[in-house]
Design a protein around this motif. Structure first.
Motif, PDB file in Angstrom:
ATOM      1  N   GLU A  54       0.726  -1.068  -0.034  1.00  0.00           N
ATOM      2  CA  GLU A  54       0.010   0.105  -0.139  1.00  0.00           C
ATOM      3  C   GLU A  54       0.891   1.178  -0.140  1.00  0.00           C
ATOM      4  O   GLU A  54       1.739   1.597   0.891  1.00  0.00           O
ATOM      5  CB  GLU A  54      -1.073   0.169   1.197  1.00  0.00           C
ATOM      6  N   LEU A  55       0.960   2.031  -1.091  1.00  0.00           N
ATOM      7  CA  LEU A  55       1.476   3.440  -1.149  1.00  0.00           C
ATOM      8  C   LEU A  55       0.710   4.267  -0.507  1.00  0.00           C
ATOM      9  O   LEU A  55      -0.488   4.514  -1.108  1.00  0.00           O
ATOM     10  CB  LEU A  55       1.732   3.589  -2.487  1.00  0.00           C
ATOM     11  N   LEU A  56       0.845   5.044   0.625  1.00  0.00           N
ATOM     12  CA  LEU A  56      -0.233   5.751   1.177  1.00  0.00           C
ATOM     13  C   LEU A  56       0.517   7.447   1.495  1.00  0.00           C
ATOM     14  O   LEU A  56       1.995   7.583   1.652  1.00  0.00           O
ATOM     15  CB  LEU A  56      -0.385   5.161   2.763  1.00  0.00           C
ATOM     16  N   ALA A  57      -0.270   8.291   1.170  1.00  0.00           N
ATOM     17  CA  ALA A  57       0.003   9.576   1.156  1.00  0.00           C
ATOM     18  C   ALA A  57      -0.883  10.519   2.077  1.00  0.00           C
ATOM     19  O   ALA A  57      -2.055   9.954   1.993  1.00  0.00           O
ATOM     20  CB  ALA A  57       0.363  10.255  -0.118  1.00  0.00           C
ATOM     21  N   PHE A  58      -0.463  11.259   2.758  1.00  0.00           N
ATOM     22  CA  PHE A  58      -1.466  12.228   3.499  1.00  0.00           C
ATOM     23  C   PHE A  58      -1.925  13.333   2.569  1.00  0.00           C
ATOM     24  O   PHE A  58      -1.208  13.839   1.775  1.00  0.00           O
ATOM     25  CB  PHE A  58      -0.715  12.906   4.772  1.00  0.00           C
ATOM     26  N   ARG A  59      -3.275  13.567   2.687  1.00  0.00           N
ATOM     27  CA  ARG A  59      -3.970  14.625   1.856  1.00  0.00           C
ATOM     28  C   ARG A  59      -3.940  15.874   2.564  1.00  0.00           C
ATOM     29  O   ARG A  59      -4.049  16.754   2.082  1.00  0.00           O
ATOM     30  CB  ARG A  59      -5.272  14.336   1.480  1.00  0.00           C
ATOM     31  N   ARG A  60      -3.601  15.718   3.993  1.00  0.00           N
ATOM     32  CA  ARG A  60      -3.783  17.197   4.616  1.00  0.00           C
ATOM     33  C   ARG A  60      -2.964  16.601   6.055  1.00  0.00           C
ATOM     34  O   ARG A  60      -2.594  15.603   6.229  1.00  0.00           O
ATOM     35  CB  ARG A  60      -5.296  17.500   5.219  1.00  0.00           C
ATOM     36  N   PRO A  61      -2.462  17.843   6.969  1.00  0.00           N
ATOM     37  CA  PRO A  61      -1.952  17.467   8.073  1.00  0.00           C
ATOM     38  C   PRO A  61      -2.850  16.712   8.867  1.00  0.00           C
ATOM     39  O   PRO A  61      -4.095  17.268   8.886  1.00  0.00           O
ATOM     40  CB  PRO A  61      -1.523  19.035   8.600  1.00  0.00           C
ATOM     41  N   ALA A  62      -2.415  15.939   9.600  1.00  0.00           N
ATOM     42  CA  ALA A  62      -3.132  14.954  10.581  1.00  0.00           C
ATOM     43  C   ALA A  62      -2.362  14.618  11.666  1.00  0.00           C
ATOM     44  O   ALA A  62      -2.215  13.394  11.951  1.00  0.00           O
ATOM     45  CB  ALA A  62      -3.748  13.790   9.801  1.00  0.00           C
ATOM     46  N   PRO A  63      -2.273  15.343  12.650  1.00  0.00           N
ATOM     47  CA  PRO A  63      -1.518  15.166  13.718  1.00  0.00           C
ATOM     48  C   PRO A  63      -2.018  13.919  14.809  1.00  0.00           C
ATOM     49  O   PRO A  63      -1.459  13.291  15.485  1.00  0.00           O
ATOM     50  CB  PRO A  63      -1.339  16.213  14.490  1.00  0.00           C
ATOM     51  N   GLU A  64      -3.294  13.812  14.450  1.00  0.00           N
ATOM     52  CA  GLU A  64      -4.135  12.787  15.337  1.00  0.00           C
ATOM     53  C   GLU A  64      -3.894  11.383  14.764  1.00  0.00           C
ATOM     54  O   GLU A  64      -4.413  10.312  15.458  1.00  0.00           O
ATOM     55  CB  GLU A  64      -5.659  13.059  15.317  1.00  0.00           C
ATOM     56  N   HIS A  65      -3.399  11.397  13.449  1.00  0.00           N
ATOM     57  CA  HIS A  65      -3.524   9.961  12.966  1.00  0.00           C
ATOM     58  C   HIS A  65      -2.155   9.312  13.216  1.00  0.00           C
ATOM     59  O   HIS A  65      -1.360   9.810  13.633  1.00  0.00           O
ATOM     60  CB  HIS A  65      -3.223  10.056  11.203  1.00  0.00           C
ATOM     61  N   ARG A  66      -2.494   7.878  13.360  1.00  0.00           N
ATOM     62  CA  ARG A  66      -1.455   6.989  13.929  1.00  0.00           C
ATOM     63  C   ARG A  66      -0.100   7.194  13.196  1.00  0.00           C
ATOM     64  O   ARG A  66       0.857   6.636  13.776  1.00  0.00           O
ATOM     65  CB  ARG A  66      -2.177   5.377  13.968  1.00  0.00           C
ATOM     66  N   TRP A  67      -0.235   7.219  11.899  1.00  0.00           N
ATOM     67  CA  TRP A  67       1.152   7.207  11.020  1.00  0.00           C
ATOM     68  C   TRP A  67       1.650   8.818  10.815  1.00  0.00           C
ATOM     69  O   TRP A  67       2.613   8.764  10.018  1.00  0.00           O
ATOM     70  CB  TRP A  67       0.985   6.731   9.755  1.00  0.00           C
ATOM     71  N   TRP A  68       0.894   9.566  11.385  1.00  0.00           N
ATOM     72  CA  TRP A  68       1.327  11.123  11.035  1.00  0.00           C
ATOM     73  C   TRP A  68       2.858  11.337  11.613  1.00  0.00           C
ATOM     74  O   TRP A  68       3.778  11.901  10.973  1.00  0.00           O
ATOM     75  CB  TRP A  68       0.558  12.069  11.593  1.00  0.00           C
ATOM     76  N   ARG A  69       3.100  10.412  12.531  1.00  0.00           N
ATOM     77  CA  ARG A  69       4.467  10.736  13.364  1.00  0.00           C
ATOM     78  C   ARG A  69       5.632  10.408  12.473  1.00  0.00           C
ATOM     79  O   ARG A  69       6.561  10.738  12.421  1.00  0.00           O
ATOM     80  CB  ARG A  69       4.736  10.005  14.501  1.00  0.00           C
ATOM     81  N   HIS A  70       5.152   9.416  11.315  1.00  0.00           N
ATOM     82  CA  HIS A  70       6.390   9.140  10.397  1.00  0.00           C
ATOM     83  C   HIS A  70       6.907  10.203   9.172  1.00  0.00           C
ATOM     84  O   HIS A  70       7.633   9.948   8.687  1.00  0.00           O
ATOM     85  CB  HIS A  70       6.055   7.829   9.729  1.00  0.00           C
ATOM     86  N   VAL A  71       5.827  11.091   9.133  1.00  0.00           N
ATOM     87  CA  VAL A  71       6.164  12.112   8.186  1.00  0.00           C
ATOM     88  C   VAL A  71       7.266  12.805   8.403  1.00  0.00           C
ATOM     89  O   VAL A  71       8.214  12.996   7.384  1.00  0.00           O
ATOM     90  CB  VAL A  71       4.920  13.167   8.026  1.00  0.00           C
ATOM     91  N   ALA A  72       7.799  13.052   9.691  1.00  0.00           N
ATOM     92  CA  ALA A  72       9.027  13.787   9.811  1.00  0.00           C
ATOM     93  C   ALA A  72      10.321  13.119   9.472  1.00  0.00           C
ATOM     94  O   ALA A  72      11.130  13.540   9.003  1.00  0.00           O
ATOM     95  CB  ALA A  72       9.175  14.247  11.441  1.00  0.00           C
ATOM     96  N   ALA A  73      10.222  11.741   9.565  1.00  0.00           N
ATOM     97  CA  ALA A  73      11.308  10.956   9.075  1.00  0.00           C
ATOM     98  C   ALA A  73      11.340  10.495   7.632  1.00  0.00           C
ATOM     99  O   ALA A  73      12.317  10.172   7.124  1.00  0.00           O
ATOM    100  CB  ALA A  73      11.234   9.589   9.739  1.00  0.00           C
ATOM    101  N   GLY A  74      10.342  10.999   6.906  1.00  0.00           N
ATOM    102  CA  GLY A  74      10.307  10.859   5.308  1.00  0.00           C
ATOM    103  C   GLY A  74       9.722   9.411   4.957  1.00  0.00           C
ATOM    104  O   GLY A  74       9.286   8.726   5.737  1.00  0.00           O
ATOM    105  N   PRO A  75       9.654   9.542   3.689  1.00  0.00           N
ATOM    106  CA  PRO A  75       9.043   8.302   3.115  1.00  0.00           C
ATOM    107  C   PRO A  75       9.759   7.071   3.537  1.00  0.00           C
ATOM    108  O   PRO A  75      10.979   6.915   3.864  1.00  0.00           O
ATOM    109  CB  PRO A  75       9.189   8.421   1.550  1.00  0.00           C
ATOM    110  N   GLY A  76       9.141   5.866   3.411  1.00  0.00           N
ATOM    111  CA  GLY A  76       9.518   4.596   3.739  1.00  0.00           C
ATOM    112  C   GLY A  76       8.505   3.388   4.334  1.00  0.00           C
ATOM    113  O   GLY A  76       7.159   3.870   4.364  1.00  0.00           O
ATOM    114  N   LEU A  77       8.965   2.303   4.599  1.00  0.00           N
ATOM    115  CA  LEU A  77       8.182   1.342   5.126  1.00  0.00           C
ATOM    116  C   LEU A  77       7.766   1.653   6.488  1.00  0.00           C
ATOM    117  O   LEU A  77       8.620   2.098   7.230  1.00  0.00           O
ATOM    118  CB  LEU A  77       8.899   0.022   5.211  1.00  0.00           C
ATOM    119  N   ILE A  78       6.520   1.751   6.995  1.00  0.00           N
ATOM    120  CA  ILE A  78       6.204   2.476   8.210  1.00  0.00           C
ATOM    121  C   ILE A  78       5.310   1.102   9.124  1.00  0.00           C
ATOM    122  O   ILE A  78       5.330   1.201  10.173  1.00  0.00           O
ATOM    123  CB  ILE A  78       5.424   3.530   8.176  1.00  0.00           C
TER     124      ILE A  78
END
Length: 247
Positions: A54-78
């Motif tokens: 699953e290639l997954l991208a955020f459509r908007r900022p979502a600090p409440e989302h479980r995977w949002w924390r990974h955005v700071a580290a950049g793309p990759g397996l999460i």
């Protein structure tokens, strides 16, 4: 019952660009759609063994989302999911063995053709564990079929999921509670067969650079996958995610 690997979640910055990059690397990429919360959308790469990426991208900022924390580290397996026939029963069985999962929780996605999908998930208490995914609507609506299996790079399934952990023996104990099995555990690595795939819990003492990178940048969790039939030994540099050929 938890009986197989379901899918791998790969965070990407821009979904159309990522889909183009994976297509150029020889994958057939199917449109996915927008998730029910509106925060994310995806595209899918499926295999004959029933698994998919699953290639997954955020459509908007979502600090409440479980995977949002990974955005700071950049793309990759999460993250990655295991498939269950009944999420409620799987959660109850894990609880009986001492592992408390958070769920079941409803989820869903609307495909580009307008078809609405529904599933249930359950989430683990620690990041070394996968989440569970069980379909409410037919799984055939969620996972692209044989029309999307003709990957020119030869990939035909997920052989291994490598999980970076700080203590493989301790993590193996949590997997035993989740799955009801006794993993083959050692101080540097533990291996857990599941369906046609294998989950490998690998600690920093194993000397795997993918493990060290994951623990440094994101903490415990999935750090690499190996694909059966892949013609290229390593696509990590090309795609920004550790995807290598099975030995």
């Amino acid at each position: 019952m938890i009986h197989a690997l379901d899918h791998i979640v790969i965070l990407v910055e821009h979904l159309p660009s990522a889909a183009a990059a994976y297509t150029a690397a020889g994958f057939v990429v199917a449109p996915g759609g927008e998730h029910a919360d509106g925060a994310t959308h995806n595209a899918l790469i499926s295999f004959p063994d029933g698994t998919y990426l699953e290639l997954l991208a955020f459509r908007r900022p979502a600090p409440e989302h479980r995977w949002w924390r990974h955005v700071a580290a950049g793309p990759g397996l999460i993250d990655f999911a295991l498939l269950t026939n009944n999420t409620t029963i799987a959660v109850a069985a894990a609880a009986d063995r001492g592992l408390m999962m958070n769920g079941p929780m409803p989820g869903g996605r609307i495909r580009p053709d307008g078809v609405s999908l529904a599933w249930e998930t359950a989430w683990p208490p620690s990041p070394d564990l996968p989440f569970l995914c069980g379909d409410v609507t037919d799984r055939a609506y969620r996972v692209p079929d044989a029309d999307f299996w003709g990957h020119s790079n030869g990939a035909r399934g997920i052989a291994e999921v490598i999980v970076a952990v700080t203590d493989p023996v301790a993590s193996a104990g949590r997997y035993a509670a989740l799955l009801g099995i006794t993993p083959n555990a050692a101080p540097a690595e533990a291996r857990i067969p599941l369906g046609e795939s294998e989950i490998v819990l690998r600690g920093p003492d194993a000397g795997d650079p993918h493990v060290i990178d994951r623990l440094t940048r994101r903490g415990e969790g999935i750090c690499a996958i190996t694909l059966r039939g892949l013609h290229f030994p390593d696509l990590s540099a090309t795609l920004g995610a550790a995807i290598v050929a099975a030995q």
